[in-house]
Design an enzyme around this catalytic site. Structure first.
Site, PDB file in Angstrom:
ATOM      1  N   ASP A 103       0.821  -1.482  -0.343  1.00  0.00           N
ATOM      2  CA  ASP A 103       0.281   0.087   0.188  1.00  0.00           C
ATOM      3  C   ASP A 103       0.984   1.089   0.104  1.00  0.00           C
ATOM      4  OD1 ASP A 103       1.319  -0.320   2.372  1.00  0.00           O
ATOM      5  OD2 ASP A 103      -1.069  -1.080   3.260  1.00  0.00           O
ATOM      6  N   ASP A 160       1.960   4.844   1.620  1.00  0.00           N
ATOM      7  CA  ASP A 160       1.233   5.583   2.500  1.00  0.00           C
ATOM      8  C   ASP A 160       1.673   7.333   2.193  1.00  0.00           C
ATOM      9  OD1 ASP A 160       0.079   4.549   4.416  1.00  0.00           O
ATOM     10  OD2 ASP A 160       1.977   3.098   4.956  1.00  0.00           O
ATOM     11  N   ASP A 184       8.434   4.328  13.408  1.00  0.00           N
ATOM     12  CA  ASP A 184       9.571   3.760  14.394  1.00  0.00           C
ATOM     13  C   ASP A 184      10.454   3.097  13.832  1.00  0.00           C
ATOM     14  OD1 ASP A 184       8.503   2.167  11.409  1.00  0.00           O
ATOM     15  OD2 ASP A 184       6.911   0.846  12.287  1.00  0.00           O
TER      16      ASP A 184
HETATM   17  P1  ATP Z   1       4.122  -2.831   5.557  1.00  0.00           P
HETATM   18  O1  ATP Z   1       2.626  -2.103   5.262  1.00  0.00           O
HETATM   19  O2  ATP Z   1       4.647  -4.218   4.208  1.00  0.00           O
HETATM   20  O3  ATP Z   1       3.373  -3.734   6.067  1.00  0.00           O
HETATM   21  P2  ATP Z   1       4.586  -0.254   6.240  1.00  0.00           P
HETATM   22  O4  ATP Z   1       5.996   0.222   7.392  1.00  0.00           O
HETATM   23  O5  ATP Z   1       4.185   0.247   5.478  1.00  0.00           O
HETATM   24  O6  ATP Z   1       4.767  -1.995   6.512  1.00  0.00           O
HETATM   25  P3  ATP Z   1       2.568   0.212   8.098  1.00  0.00           P
HETATM   26  O7  ATP Z   1       1.817  -0.565   9.364  1.00  0.00           O
HETATM   27  O8  ATP Z   1       1.978   0.379   6.376  1.00  0.00           O
HETATM   28  O9  ATP Z   1       3.803  -0.414   7.678  1.00  0.00           O
HETATM   29  O10 ATP Z   1       2.994   1.922   8.241  1.00  0.00           O
HETATM   30  C1  ATP Z   1       3.431   2.789   7.230  1.00  0.00           C
HETATM   31  C2  ATP Z   1       4.357   3.481   8.157  1.00  0.00           C
HETATM   32  O11 ATP Z   1       4.143   4.435   9.100  1.00  0.00           O
HETATM   33  C3  ATP Z   1       5.888   3.444   8.420  1.00  0.00           C
HETATM   34  O12 ATP Z   1       6.993   2.289   7.869  1.00  0.00           O
HETATM   35  C4  ATP Z   1       6.126   3.603   9.484  1.00  0.00           C
HETATM   36  O13 ATP Z   1       7.480   4.657   9.226  1.00  0.00           O
HETATM   37  C5  ATP Z   1       5.048   4.008  10.000  1.00  0.00           C
HETATM   38  N1  ATP Z   1       4.718   3.450  11.344  1.00  0.00           N
HETATM   39  C6  ATP Z   1       3.565   2.927  11.499  1.00  0.00           C
HETATM   40  N2  ATP Z   1       3.195   2.226  12.496  1.00  0.00           N
HETATM   41  C7  ATP Z   1       4.238   2.981  13.446  1.00  0.00           C
HETATM   42  C8  ATP Z   1       4.476   2.701  15.050  1.00  0.00           C
HETATM   43  N3  ATP Z   1       3.951   1.467  15.839  1.00  0.00           N
HETATM   44  N4  ATP Z   1       5.674   3.582  15.238  1.00  0.00           N
HETATM   45  C9  ATP Z   1       6.184   4.362  15.076  1.00  0.00           C
HETATM   46  N5  ATP Z   1       5.544   4.402  13.469  1.00  0.00           N
HETATM   47  C10 ATP Z   1       5.056   3.994  13.317  1.00  0.00           C
HETATM   48 MG    MG Z   2       2.331   0.225   4.347  1.00  0.00          MG
END
Ligand code: ATP
Ligand code: MG
Length: 432
Positions: A49, A51, A133
């Site tokens: 996805d 963001d 994170d």
């Molecule tokens: P994926 O979508 O592949 O699972 P992702 O890194 O995109 O991995 P998401 O949950 O979609 O994970 O979150 C998007 C972004 O938001 C992350 O890359 C990070 O920068 C931030 N993020 C998400 N969860 C947290 C958290 N618990 N604490 C701090 N930052 C976060």
């Molecule tokens: Mg994501």
């Protein structure tokens, strides 16, 4: 990092994400892709996805898009909805003042354990990066000039295959214990190592997982086990003592490696990974049903021996007990608890094949899942369970005449010892 020095091109970005970025940009706001999508494109993977992050406030974002929904209390953000694709747009997050007045503020709230209960203080892109994170998740792709801003050394971390938190690990895990799950998930998914500093506190701080509301854990758990690296993720979760915070009833049964419980869980995850990696459908209900199966059997036996209940009553009582306790940790939605119950209930019906029952069973919407489940149990436990599962394999493949013969053979066997299956069910070791 200018465009010429990084591999992220607009071809990698979904049209809808580009639309959102350009609409924000053309309205005078800053607009960046951030997080997993930038990381995954750099790694040569296809992002799940996209963001977006911006200096526009949620209200300003809403003003720009008709298809916009504002969501979240703990973390307010905008969803721009394009049919099945949702682009998440978040406003840059800023630092929290840790004064007592702020603790109660509407924008930011912290619990006594240092957990952030609300995170709606807006700030600059630099501040936003520090609130993310891991270093690999804090890279920003700017739609204004196609450059990437790497605030925390994410590029280098990708080269080193390191999962490292931004900032002080203790504080960051305390703010949000889910980051411990995420560290493990990214390590397994991206085939990277958690850095020593970020790994060290996890076992010690794993009990903080108890403060996470069950509603938040459901989505996280799906990502842990349904991303194609479930087995590896499970092993890491166990190693870091995180698995028990998610499945407290199953964890004690897994202490002895190579027990049937361990082999069952590992086989379920292996099969699930194979299915995902070959593009087949998987349902979360199957994994949840499997993770609660042996706790259910154990509770059932206990109710029979201590409570003097018959198998039917004990099983139904145990089923509700085990599910209720699990829901206190992970809020599994009803649309999954119903099939979980079906898969379990059908384990008791699959041995009863006489007359029209075998045909009715084939018509049951959850027959396929229940049969797969039985086959897995059979492969682990062997004996009568495996025979039963193989009977169902044959029955599905047989033509009408063969099916009639199979059922007749079954009746003939029963004719010799009509009540045998019932008596056997009372033996503690038998599972049919
Ligand atoms: P994926 O979508 O592949 O699972 P992702 O890194 O995109 O991995 P998401 O949950 O979609 O994970 O979150 C998007 C972004 O938001 C992350 O890359 C990070 O920068 C931030 N993020 C998400 N969860 C947290 C958290 N618990 N604490 C701090 N930052 C976060
Ligand atoms: Mg994501």
């Amino acid at each position: 990092m200018p465009r010429a020095e990084h591999p992220v091109s607009r071809d990698h970005i979904s049209d809808n994400a580009l639309k959102v970025l350009y609409r924000l940009h053309n309205s005078g706001y800053q607009a960046y892709l951030v997080g997993g999508c930038v990381r995954d494109v750099i790694l040569g993977k296809e992002p799940k996805d996209f963001d977006v992050t911006t200096n526009a406030t949620p209200e300003q974002i809403k003003g720009l898009f008709r298809n916009c929904r504002l969501i979240g209390r703990r973390f307010r953000l905008a969803h721009i909805v394009f049919g099945r694709e949702v682009i998440e747009v978040a406003t840059f997050r800023g630092h929290h003042e840790t004064t007592t007045t702020d603790k109660e503020s509407k924008l930011s709230k912290q619990s006594d354990h240092g957990q952030l209960l609300r995170d709606n203080v807006f700030g600059t892109i630099e501040e936003d990066a520090q609130r993310r994170d891991f270093t690999i998740n804090a890279m920003y792709y700017n739609i204004a000039d196609f450059s990437i801003s790497d605030f925390a050394g994410g590029m280098q971390a990708i080269k080193d295959k390191k999962i490292a938190l931004i900032g002080d690990p203790d504080t960051r895990y305390r703010e949000d214990p889910v980051r411990m799950l995420r560290a493990v998930r990214f390590a397994a998914k991206l085939n990277m190592q958690i850095s020593h500093e970020s790994a060290e506190p996890i076992k010690r701080m794993a009990p903080l997982m108890a403060n996470i509301p069950p509603a938040r854990l459901f989505e996280e758990v799906l990502k842990l086990f349904l991303s194609g690296q479930g087995l590896e993720t499970y092993k890491l979760l166990t190693e870091y003592h995180l698995f028990e915070s998610l499945f407290p009833q199953l964890a004690p049964l897994l202490l002895q490696s190579n027990s049937r419980e361990c082999r069952f869980v590992e086989q379920v995850l292996t099969n699930t990974d194979n299915r995902i990696n070959t593009g087949q459908r998987v349902t979360p209900a199957f994994i949840f049903a499997a993770f609660m199966w042996y706790p259910l059997e154990e509770r059932c036996q206990q109710l029979m021996s201590e409570g003097g209940l018959n198998h039917f009553d004990a099983f139904n009582l145990a089923l509700n007990d085990v599910l209720t306790r699990q829901l206190q940790r992970i809020m599994i939605p009803k649309r999954f608890t119903i099939p979980i119950r079906d898969i379990w209930q059908l384990q008791n019906r699959l041995p009863k094949r006489y007359g029209r029952r075998a045909y009715q069973m084939l018509e049951h919407p959850k027959f396929r899942a229940a049969y797969d489940f039985l086959l897995l149990r059979g492969q682990i436990e062997g004996g009568q369970l495996l025979e039963l599962a193989e009977w169902w394999t044959d029955f599905q493949e047989a033509n009408e005449a063969q099916r009639k013969t199979m059922l007749k053979n079954l009746r003939d066997q029963e004719g010799v010892a009509p009540r045998r299956p019932r008596r056997q069910r009372k033996k503690p070791k038998s599972s049919t």
